[in-house]
Design an enzyme around this catalytic site. Structure first.
Site, short mmCIF file in Angstrom:
data_model
loop_
_atom_site.label_atom_id
_atom_site.label_comp_id
_atom_site.label_asym_id
_atom_site.label_seq_id
_atom_site.Cartn_x
_atom_site.Cartn_y
_atom_site.Cartn_z
N HIS A 66 -3.36 -5.67 1.00
CA HIS A 66 -2.54 -6.03 2.32
C HIS A 66 -1.89 -7.58 3.09
O HIS A 66 -3.48 -8.25 3.20
CB HIS A 66 -3.19 -5.56 2.94
CG HIS A 66 -3.31 -3.40 3.13
ND1 HIS A 66 -2.12 -2.79 4.07
CD2 HIS A 66 -3.81 -3.26 2.94
CE1 HIS A 66 -2.24 -2.19 3.61
NE2 HIS A 66 -3.13 -2.17 2.81
N CYS A 81 1.20 -1.07 -0.11
CA CYS A 81 -0.18 0.10 0.01
C CYS A 81 1.14 1.14 0.11
O CYS A 81 1.64 1.93 -1.20
CB CYS A 81 -0.40 -0.04 1.19
SG CYS A 81 -2.53 0.96 1.16
N GLU A 133 -0.49 -8.63 4.95
CA GLU A 133 -0.75 -8.64 6.37
C GLU A 133 -1.73 -8.99 7.03
O GLU A 133 -2.17 -9.19 7.88
CB GLU A 133 0.24 -7.77 6.68
CG GLU A 133 -0.54 -6.69 7.27
CD GLU A 133 -0.37 -5.75 5.93
OE1 GLU A 133 -1.39 -4.93 6.24
OE2 GLU A 133 0.15 -5.97 4.69
#
Length: 227
Positions: free
Chosen positions: A194, A86, A196
């Site tokens: 994302h 991002c 994560e």
């Protein structure tokens, strides 16, 4: 393998990244503040999402000049894996480690929801745990994720298999629905979604964990020797 999570003023996904590595992957990880001059001792570099320096001027434009970025560039040039997610992707673009630029999303609205990605290249240190053509569920959260580049750059990215992830459905106007790209050497990956935030099923998907597992496996295969 030891990871560095770079923290800029305005980063807000650094703790998510730290958790993904420490608890999801079970690997060693430390936060590294933006004014550090060295990344010696780290094997993988992670630039998290957020709004570094308030996104003043444009996303990633000021963070690119942070002291730590000289060390990030050195690590990338040395062949170490560098992942920007991002805002981290935007910083890598501003730093010239990846080609292209980011524009405001089509519709000029912030997008925050799970999306489907197709794995376009499973032959990288970041994606070896996937199979080409896999469709994975990973969330996005961005206002400036509309990837743009000129025709020559786009052709080169496609011909060199540098497009690693592509949106299954158009969401933000990105050229060729590009969600993630690598550099020509394959050791720098920038992506808007994302991973994560998709490392355990309680979050709605664990599809992102394979990306970090791929990085760890690649490092072990290239750095760990057996007697």
């Amino acid at each position: 393998m030891k990871f560095a999570v770079i923290v800029f003023p305005g980063s807000n996904c650094d703790s998510d990244m730290y958790h993904a590595i420490k608890d999801g992957l079970g690997a060693e990880v430390e936060y590294v503040w933006h004014d550090e001059a060295s990344l010696e001792g780290f094997d993988g570099i992670l630039l998290p999402g957020g709004f570094s320096y308030g996104d003043y001027l444009r996303s990633g434009a000021i963070a690119r000049f942070s002291k730590v970025m000289n060390a990030v560039i050195e690590a990338a040039n040395a062949g170490k894996p560098v992942l920007g997610v991002c805002n981290g992707f935007q910083i890598l673009l501003e730093a010239g480690l990846l080609p292209g630029a980011m524009k405001r999303n089509e519709g000029l609205k912030f997008i925050c929801r799970p999306v489907q990605l197709q794995v376009e290249n499973a032959n990288t240190m970041f994606t070896a745990g996937y199979t080409k053509g896999d469709v994975i569920n990973v969330p996005v959260a961005h206002g400036e994720g509309n990837y743009e580049c000129d025709e020559e750059t786009l052709s080169r990215l496609e011909e060199n298999n540098q497009v690693v992830f592509r949106y299954v459905n158009a969401i933000n106007g990105s050229r060729n629905q590009i969600a993630g790209i690598t550099n020509e050497q394959g050791n720098v990956l920038g992506m808007m979604p994302h991973p994560e935030r998709a490392v355990e099923e309680i979050l709605g998907s664990a599809d992102g964990l394979k990306l970090f597992q791929s990085m760890l496996r690649n490092w072990r295969e290239t750095h760990v020797t057996t007697a």
